[in-house]
Design a protein around this motif. Structure first.
Motif, PDB file in Angstrom:
ATOM      1  N   TYR A  73       0.866  -1.178   0.000  1.00 56.28           N
ATOM      2  CA  TYR A  73       0.000   0.000   0.000  1.00 56.28           C
ATOM      3  C   TYR A  73       0.905   1.230   0.000  1.00 56.28           C
ATOM      4  O   TYR A  73       1.778   1.382   0.849  1.00 56.28           O
ATOM      5  CB  TYR A  73      -0.894   0.015   1.249  1.00 56.28           C
ATOM      6  N   TRP A  74       0.711   2.116  -0.973  1.00 57.56           N
ATOM      7  CA  TRP A  74       1.469   3.364  -1.097  1.00 57.56           C
ATOM      8  C   TRP A  74       0.522   4.534  -0.835  1.00 57.56           C
ATOM      9  O   TRP A  74      -0.479   4.688  -1.522  1.00 57.56           O
ATOM     10  CB  TRP A  74       2.088   3.485  -2.493  1.00 57.56           C
ATOM     11  N   GLN A  75       0.850   5.340   0.157  1.00 60.61           N
ATOM     12  CA  GLN A  75       0.057   6.507   0.521  1.00 60.61           C
ATOM     13  C   GLN A  75       0.463   7.698  -0.346  1.00 60.61           C
ATOM     14  O   GLN A  75       1.648   7.957  -0.514  1.00 60.61           O
ATOM     15  CB  GLN A  75       0.301   6.848   1.994  1.00 60.61           C
ATOM     16  N   THR A  76      -0.500   8.416  -0.895  1.00 59.34           N
ATOM     17  CA  THR A  76      -0.204   9.646  -1.630  1.00 59.34           C
ATOM     18  C   THR A  76       0.257  10.713  -0.638  1.00 59.34           C
ATOM     19  O   THR A  76      -0.376  10.913   0.395  1.00 59.34           O
ATOM     20  CB  THR A  76      -1.458  10.147  -2.377  1.00 59.34           C
ATOM     21  N   ALA A  77       1.350  11.377  -0.967  1.00 60.67           N
ATOM     22  CA  ALA A  77       1.864  12.451  -0.118  1.00 60.67           C
ATOM     23  C   ALA A  77       1.059  13.714  -0.399  1.00 60.67           C
ATOM     24  O   ALA A  77       1.395  14.498  -1.279  1.00 60.67           O
ATOM     25  CB  ALA A  77       3.349  12.669  -0.387  1.00 60.67           C
ATOM     26  N   LYS A  78      -0.004  13.899   0.334  1.00 61.56           N
ATOM     27  CA  LYS A  78      -0.944  14.994   0.070  1.00 61.56           C
ATOM     28  C   LYS A  78      -0.325  16.378   0.244  1.00 61.56           C
ATOM     29  O   LYS A  78      -0.667  17.314  -0.465  1.00 61.56           O
ATOM     30  CB  LYS A  78      -2.179  14.834   0.941  1.00 61.56           C
ATOM     31  N   THR A  79       0.593  16.525   1.184  1.00 58.87           N
ATOM     32  CA  THR A  79       1.243  17.813   1.414  1.00 58.87           C
ATOM     33  C   THR A  79       2.001  18.291   0.173  1.00 58.87           C
ATOM     34  O   THR A  79       2.069  19.481  -0.088  1.00 58.87           O
ATOM     35  CB  THR A  79       2.226  17.710   2.599  1.00 58.87           C
ATOM     36  N   TYR A  80       2.550  17.346  -0.578  1.00 58.94           N
ATOM     37  CA  TYR A  80       3.371  17.686  -1.741  1.00 58.94           C
ATOM     38  C   TYR A  80       2.657  17.428  -3.063  1.00 58.94           C
ATOM     39  O   TYR A  80       3.271  17.498  -4.123  1.00 58.94           O
ATOM     40  CB  TYR A  80       4.678  16.889  -1.704  1.00 58.94           C
ATOM     41  N   GLU A  81       1.385  17.141  -3.012  1.00 55.91           N
ATOM     42  CA  GLU A  81       0.624  16.742  -4.195  1.00 55.91           C
ATOM     43  C   GLU A  81       0.755  17.730  -5.360  1.00 55.91           C
ATOM     44  O   GLU A  81       0.849  17.317  -6.505  1.00 55.91           O
ATOM     45  CB  GLU A  81      -0.842  16.581  -3.802  1.00 55.91           C
ATOM     46  N   LYS A  82       0.802  19.018  -5.059  1.00 61.84           N
ATOM     47  CA  LYS A  82       0.840  20.022  -6.128  1.00 61.84           C
ATOM     48  C   LYS A  82       2.240  20.505  -6.465  1.00 61.84           C
ATOM     49  O   LYS A  82       2.437  21.152  -7.486  1.00 61.84           O
ATOM     50  CB  LYS A  82      -0.051  21.213  -5.758  1.00 61.84           C
ATOM     51  N   ILE A  83       3.230  20.207  -5.614  1.00 58.75           N
ATOM     52  CA  ILE A  83       4.578  20.707  -5.886  1.00 58.75           C
ATOM     53  C   ILE A  83       5.614  19.603  -6.122  1.00 58.75           C
ATOM     54  O   ILE A  83       6.602  19.836  -6.803  1.00 58.75           O
ATOM     55  CB  ILE A  83       5.073  21.645  -4.760  1.00 58.75           C
ATOM     56  N   ALA A  84       5.407  18.428  -5.596  1.00 59.66           N
ATOM     57  CA  ALA A  84       6.331  17.303  -5.785  1.00 59.66           C
ATOM     58  C   ALA A  84       5.562  16.001  -5.572  1.00 59.66           C
ATOM     59  O   ALA A  84       5.735  15.306  -4.572  1.00 59.66           O
ATOM     60  CB  ALA A  84       7.501  17.399  -4.815  1.00 59.66           C
ATOM     61  N   PRO A  85       4.681  15.652  -6.511  1.00 58.77           N
ATOM     62  CA  PRO A  85       3.822  14.478  -6.316  1.00 58.77           C
ATOM     63  C   PRO A  85       4.625  13.184  -6.164  1.00 58.77           C
ATOM     64  O   PRO A  85       5.527  12.912  -6.961  1.00 58.77           O
ATOM     65  CB  PRO A  85       2.942  14.466  -7.563  1.00 58.77           C
ATOM     66  N   HIS A  86       4.292  12.454  -5.128  1.00 64.10           N
ATOM     67  CA  HIS A  86       4.918  11.159  -4.898  1.00 64.10           C
ATOM     68  C   HIS A  86       4.073  10.360  -3.916  1.00 64.10           C
ATOM     69  O   HIS A  86       3.094  10.850  -3.386  1.00 64.10           O
ATOM     70  CB  HIS A  86       6.359  11.313  -4.404  1.00 64.10           C
ATOM     71  N   GLU A  87       4.484   9.118  -3.710  1.00 68.02           N
ATOM     72  CA  GLU A  87       3.823   8.215  -2.766  1.00 68.02           C
ATOM     73  C   GLU A  87       4.867   7.724  -1.777  1.00 68.02           C
ATOM     74  O   GLU A  87       6.064   7.813  -2.042  1.00 68.02           O
ATOM     75  CB  GLU A  87       3.234   7.015  -3.499  1.00 68.02           C
ATOM     76  N   TYR A  88       4.391   7.152  -0.679  1.00 68.67           N
ATOM     77  CA  TYR A  88       5.314   6.650   0.322  1.00 68.67           C
ATOM     78  C   TYR A  88       4.674   5.529   1.138  1.00 68.67           C
ATOM     79  O   TYR A  88       3.468   5.335   1.120  1.00 68.67           O
ATOM     80  CB  TYR A  88       5.753   7.779   1.264  1.00 68.67           C
ATOM     81  N   PHE A  89       5.527   4.797   1.843  1.00 68.86           N
ATOM     82  CA  PHE A  89       5.067   3.941   2.937  1.00 68.86           C
ATOM     83  C   PHE A  89       6.099   4.052   4.048  1.00 68.86           C
ATOM     84  O   PHE A  89       7.245   4.425   3.806  1.00 68.86           O
ATOM     85  CB  PHE A  89       4.813   2.485   2.505  1.00 68.86           C
ATOM     86  N   ILE A  90       5.670   3.760   5.266  1.00 65.77           N
ATOM     87  CA  ILE A  90       6.594   3.863   6.393  1.00 65.77           C
ATOM     88  C   ILE A  90       7.073   2.473   6.791  1.00 65.77           C
ATOM     89  O   ILE A  90       6.408   1.468   6.549  1.00 65.77           O
ATOM     90  CB  ILE A  90       5.978   4.619   7.588  1.00 65.77           C
ATOM     91  N   LYS A  91       8.240   2.453   7.382  1.00 65.91           N
ATOM     92  CA  LYS A  91       8.934   1.211   7.724  1.00 65.91           C
ATOM     93  C   LYS A  91       8.042   0.220   8.477  1.00 65.91           C
ATOM     94  O   LYS A  91       8.040  -0.963   8.170  1.00 65.91           O
ATOM     95  CB  LYS A  91      10.182   1.540   8.533  1.00 65.91           C
ATOM     96  N   GLU A  92       7.261   0.720   9.436  1.00 69.87           N
ATOM     97  CA  GLU A  92       6.462  -0.197  10.257  1.00 69.87           C
ATOM     98  C   GLU A  92       5.355  -0.897   9.465  1.00 69.87           C
ATOM     99  O   GLU A  92       4.828  -1.902   9.902  1.00 69.87           O
ATOM    100  CB  GLU A  92       5.889   0.518  11.483  1.00 69.87           C
ATOM    101  N   TRP A  93       4.986  -0.371   8.307  1.00 68.59           N
ATOM    102  CA  TRP A  93       3.970  -1.023   7.477  1.00 68.59           C
ATOM    103  C   TRP A  93       4.506  -2.284   6.811  1.00 68.59           C
ATOM    104  O   TRP A  93       3.739  -3.187   6.500  1.00 68.59           O
ATOM    105  CB  TRP A  93       3.451  -0.083   6.397  1.00 68.59           C
ATOM    106  N   ASN A  94       5.811  -2.306   6.516  1.00 73.86           N
ATOM    107  CA  ASN A  94       6.407  -3.459   5.833  1.00 73.86           C
ATOM    108  C   ASN A  94       7.922  -3.376   5.993  1.00 73.86           C
ATOM    109  O   ASN A  94       8.622  -2.865   5.122  1.00 73.86           O
ATOM    110  CB  ASN A  94       6.005  -3.473   4.357  1.00 73.86           C
ATOM    111  N   GLU A  95       8.418  -3.894   7.110  1.00 74.31           N
ATOM    112  CA  GLU A  95       9.845  -3.791   7.414  1.00 74.31           C
ATOM    113  C   GLU A  95      10.718  -4.538   6.417  1.00 74.31           C
ATOM    114  O   GLU A  95      11.814  -4.091   6.098  1.00 74.31           O
ATOM    115  CB  GLU A  95      10.110  -4.260   8.840  1.00 74.31           C
ATOM    116  N   GLU A  96      10.250  -5.670   5.920  1.00 76.06           N
ATOM    117  CA  GLU A  96      11.059  -6.461   4.981  1.00 76.06           C
ATOM    118  C   GLU A  96      11.235  -5.728   3.654  1.00 76.06           C
ATOM    119  O   GLU A  96      12.351  -5.629   3.131  1.00 76.06           O
ATOM    120  CB  GLU A  96      10.424  -7.833   4.761  1.00 76.06           C
ATOM    121  N   LEU A  97      10.167  -5.199   3.098  1.00 75.13           N
ATOM    122  CA  LEU A  97      10.271  -4.461   1.839  1.00 75.13           C
ATOM    123  C   LEU A  97      11.050  -3.167   2.054  1.00 75.13           C
ATOM    124  O   LEU A  97      11.866  -2.785   1.214  1.00 75.13           O
ATOM    125  CB  LEU A  97       8.886  -4.159   1.260  1.00 75.13           C
TER     126      LEU A  97
END
Length: 122
Positions: free
Chosen positions: A35-59
């Motif tokens: 699951y990749w979360q849309t980075a809403k804060t940067y949606e209009k200036i640097a669109p990207h997605e992210y996930f945090i380590k605790e969501w999937n430590e192996e990946l």
């Protein structure tokens, strides 16, 4: 929505030797199922997605190692300020980590200035 990815089988080994098609498929599968979360804060200036380590430590560990060993350092420009990151290009995305956050942006949205710094189109 659950924020878990699937386990990635032996992905850490893919960086230690020449990646085999199977190892690359495992990494690709892990990325696709994450699951990749849309980075809403940067949606209009640097669109990207992210996930945090605790969501999937192996990946997170596998991609962090790929970034460290196979990535290349580049400058990213945001609001007139340049930031230096190490990027790993894989598939349609470039990946980078900032502390416990793994980010990705579509390669086709990345543009380069004449000074070589990248920025992202919205």
């Amino acid at each position: 929505m659950a924020r878990k990815g699937i386990c990635v089988i032996s992905v850490l080994n893919m960086i230690q030797t020449e990646p085999s098609p199977k190892k690359l498929k495992d990494l690709e599968k892990g990325i696709k199922n994450q699951y990749w979360q849309t980075a809403k804060t940067y949606e209009k200036i640097a669109p990207h997605e992210y996930f945090i380590k605790e969501w999937n430590e192996e990946l997170f560990a596998a991609l962090s190692e790929a970034i460290s060993k196979e990535g290349k350092e580049e400058f990213f420009k945001l609001g007139g300020t340049k930031y230096k990151y190490r990027y790993f290009y894989f598939g349609q995305y470039r990946y980078w980590a900032i502390e416990d956050v793994l980010n990705r942006a579509l390669i086709k949205k990345i543009k380069y200035d004449k000074d070589g710094a990248s920025h992202q189109e919205t």
